[in-house]
Design an enzyme around this catalytic site. Structure first.
Site, PDB file in Angstrom:
ATOM      1  N   PHE A 142       5.853 -41.820  42.914  1.00  0.00           N
ATOM      2  CA  PHE A 142       7.188 -42.901  44.092  1.00  0.00           C
ATOM      3  C   PHE A 142       8.151 -42.717  43.719  1.00  0.00           C
ATOM      4  O   PHE A 142       8.636 -42.471  42.071  1.00  0.00           O
ATOM      5  CB  PHE A 142       6.566 -44.274  43.647  1.00  0.00           C
ATOM      6  CG  PHE A 142       8.021 -45.508  44.184  1.00  0.00           C
ATOM      7  CD1 PHE A 142       7.112 -45.768  45.509  1.00  0.00           C
ATOM      8  CD2 PHE A 142       9.418 -45.870  43.570  1.00  0.00           C
ATOM      9  CE1 PHE A 142       8.496 -46.620  46.010  1.00  0.00           C
ATOM     10  CE2 PHE A 142      10.126 -46.178  44.045  1.00  0.00           C
ATOM     11  CZ  PHE A 142       9.410 -47.090  45.784  1.00  0.00           C
ATOM     12  N   ASP A 227      12.017 -37.359  37.697  1.00  0.00           N
ATOM     13  CA  ASP A 227      12.749 -38.236  37.820  1.00  0.00           C
ATOM     14  C   ASP A 227      12.336 -39.410  37.003  1.00  0.00           C
ATOM     15  O   ASP A 227      11.512 -40.147  36.255  1.00  0.00           O
ATOM     16  CB  ASP A 227      11.587 -38.565  39.512  1.00  0.00           C
ATOM     17  CG  ASP A 227      11.867 -39.873  40.414  1.00  0.00           C
ATOM     18  OD1 ASP A 227      12.982 -40.414  39.226  1.00  0.00           O
ATOM     19  OD2 ASP A 227      11.615 -40.441  41.299  1.00  0.00           O
ATOM     20  N   LYS A 256      18.778 -47.165  38.167  1.00  0.00           N
ATOM     21  CA  LYS A 256      18.370 -48.231  38.216  1.00  0.00           C
ATOM     22  C   LYS A 256      18.885 -48.762  36.541  1.00  0.00           C
ATOM     23  O   LYS A 256      20.166 -49.130  36.417  1.00  0.00           O
ATOM     24  CB  LYS A 256      16.786 -48.309  37.433  1.00  0.00           C
ATOM     25  CG  LYS A 256      15.847 -47.888  38.821  1.00  0.00           C
ATOM     26  CD  LYS A 256      14.344 -48.819  38.721  1.00  0.00           C
ATOM     27  CE  LYS A 256      13.788 -48.251  40.056  1.00  0.00           C
ATOM     28  NZ  LYS A 256      12.526 -47.248  40.020  1.00  0.00           N
TER      29      LYS A 256
HETATM   30  C1  LIG Z   1      12.548 -47.471  42.020  1.00  0.00           C
HETATM   31  C2  LIG Z   1      12.465 -45.542  41.272  1.00  0.00           C
HETATM   32  C3  LIG Z   1      12.942 -44.780  42.218  1.00  0.00           C
HETATM   33  C4  LIG Z   1      14.257 -45.313  43.856  1.00  0.00           C
HETATM   34  O1  LIG Z   1      14.457 -46.921  43.458  1.00  0.00           O
HETATM   35  P1  LIG Z   1      16.058 -47.080  44.741  1.00  0.00           P
HETATM   36  O2  LIG Z   1      16.812 -48.040  43.508  1.00  0.00           O
HETATM   37  O3  LIG Z   1      14.852 -47.895  44.625  1.00  0.00           O
HETATM   38  O4  LIG Z   1      15.797 -46.836  45.883  1.00  0.00           O
HETATM   39  C5  LIG Z   1      12.755 -43.727  42.565  1.00  0.00           C
HETATM   40  N1  LIG Z   1      11.892 -43.461  41.470  1.00  0.00           N
HETATM   41  C6  LIG Z   1      11.268 -43.886  40.974  1.00  0.00           C
HETATM   42  C7  LIG Z   1      10.161 -43.415  39.704  1.00  0.00           C
HETATM   43  C8  LIG Z   1      11.599 -45.237  40.395  1.00  0.00           C
HETATM   44  O5  LIG Z   1      11.153 -46.222  39.616  1.00  0.00           O
END
Ligand SMILES: *Cc1c(COP(=O)(O)O)cnc(C)c1O
Length: 402
Positions: A142, A227, A256
């Site tokens: 994701f 990521d 985040k």
């Molecule tokens: C939440 C998340 C994203 C995307 O972040 P948004 O601020 O919702 O666009 C990307 N990578 C990972 C691993 C995430 O948990």
């Protein structure tokens, strides 16, 4: 005028696009690990806005930084400079050991930025023929919701109806380093991976996986992009989840918790060889790097480090995981995780995780299912042993219910 939860839910349902299926709890206040709904009912937040609230709700120092900066200067755009951005860059680089930062707002934008940097690095530095760059990702990943990002998703629902997709991506199984080696071609510019898959269901790869991935990427001159938007900034008990294996990726995406939940702030961290490929006009964002975001980001990082939240995540995570693993429930298939990123996977015959999350809500605990059978427990990193004990008294009977 005070509307009830039911009335506010009705408004959301009537006027809002239905791209989420939230628990029916309407929150109006938060402090630390606690949130309150409009009727005054208190809950322990075990989701932390998907780890955007590592520092807890309404952290006083971050709030103060937001208020002070908001009353001075909020946005310049990058057409001009501001007195917060340089300090934000410096503090981020000194904390993480990277040479350069590129600031964005949401996680998806940070990922898009990393992918663009990798492609341009591939053409300008690695020498891949123009238009031929390949990027490898893992099934179950994701990384956000843009069309390019869903182009390498393996989740049918994230993709269905949104094609045509961006080309140039290849998928391999998560946790399989041999599959990475086999998938690499001379045109491969990057491998993007979550150190632990969050939305994929708190999937922890085999020990040594990231270490092998690092070695393979280095040997083939392929950029390793971690990521860490969900796993980073202390969530797993280290600053980055890659730190558990002493792996230094070529690029890290963060978001985040970079703002402690006050504001959308994200960034790509890397070195001059990679982020140096961007020249004026190549890439940008109106709000990326704005002084309010930079001031909030600085305060959020300071809170995380100076208040010992990362160490607490390691200690409390171990305790919480142990307590959850000791529950003897016929419904539980596996309890796994690292630090305060914990997943409880239920057996298929348990009837789905949603009903357990609804029962937890009735007992004062907010958690959210991911992938139908998995309940995620990821409270703010400031949680105490007493608060975990309080939660366990409520989680135990719910996980054992009929
Ligand atoms: C939440 C998340 C994203 C995307 O972040 P948004 O601020 O919702 O666009 C990307 N990578 C990972 C691993 C995430 O948990």
């Amino acid at each position: 005028m005070h509307l009830s939860s039911a009335e506010l839910i009705a408004l959301e349902e009537r006027y809002g696009a239905h791209n989420y299926h939230p628990l029916d709890v309407v929150l109006s206040r938060g402090e630390g690990v606690w949130v309150w709904d409009v009727e005054g009912q208190r809950y322990l937040d075990c989701l932390s806005a998907y780890s955007a609230l590592n520092q807890g709700h309404n952290h006083p120092r971050i709030r103060q930084a937001l208020i002070e900066q908001a009353s001075r200067l909020t946005l310049t755009s990058r057409a001009f400079r501001n007195d917060q951005l340089g300090l934000f860059y410096q503090e981020l680089c000194e904390l993480t050991g990277y040479e350069m930062v590129l600031p964005m707002n949401t996680g998806a934008e940070a990922v898009e930025t990393a992918l663009k940097a990798a492609r341009k690095w591939g053409y300008e530095v690695k020498g891949v023929p123009d238009g031929q760059a390949e990027i490898i990702a893992c099934t179950g990943n994701f990384a956000g919701r843009t069309i390019t990002i869903i182009s390498f998703s393996s989740e049918p629902q994230y993709r269905a109806g949104f094609g045509p997709y961006t080309p140039g991506f290849k998928l391999i199984p998560y946790g399989d380093a041999d599959a990475l080696e086999a998938a690499i071609t001379p045109n491969t510019v990057a491998f993007i991976v979550e150190p632990i898959q969050g939305e994929g269901g708190v999937i922890v790869p085999p020990a040594g996986y990231l270490h092998r991935v690092r070695e393979i990427c280095s040997r083939h001159n392929v950029l390793l992009i971690a990521d860490e938007i969900q796993t980073g900034l202390g969530r797993t008990g280290r600053l980055f989840a890659c730190d558990h294996e002493n792996v230094r990726p070529d690029m890290i995406t963060i978001g985040k918790a970079l703002s402690g939940g006050f504001y959308p702030v994200s960034a790509v961290l890397s070195d001059r060889e990679v982020l140096g490929v961007f020249r004026p006009g190549d890439h940008g964002s109106t709000f990326g790097g704005n002084p309010l975001a930079a001031a909030v980001g600085r305060a959020a990082l300071r809170a995380l480090i100076e208040e010992g939240m990362i160490e607490n995540a390691a200690l409390m995570g171990e305790y919480f995981l142990e307590q959850l693993a000791e529950i003897n429930s016929p419904h539980v298939k596996e309890v796994r995780g690292k630090g305060l990123m914990i997943g409880v996977e239920l057996k298929p015959e348990a009837g789905g995780a949603r009903r357990f999350c609804e029962a937890l809500q009735e007992n004062g605990i907010l958690a959210k299912e991911t992938h139908r059978h998995i309940i995620r427990f990821a409270p703010p990193l400031i949680i105490t042993r007493e608060q975990i004990d309080w939660a366990m008294e409520r989680i135990r009977p719910v996980l054992c219910m009929k």
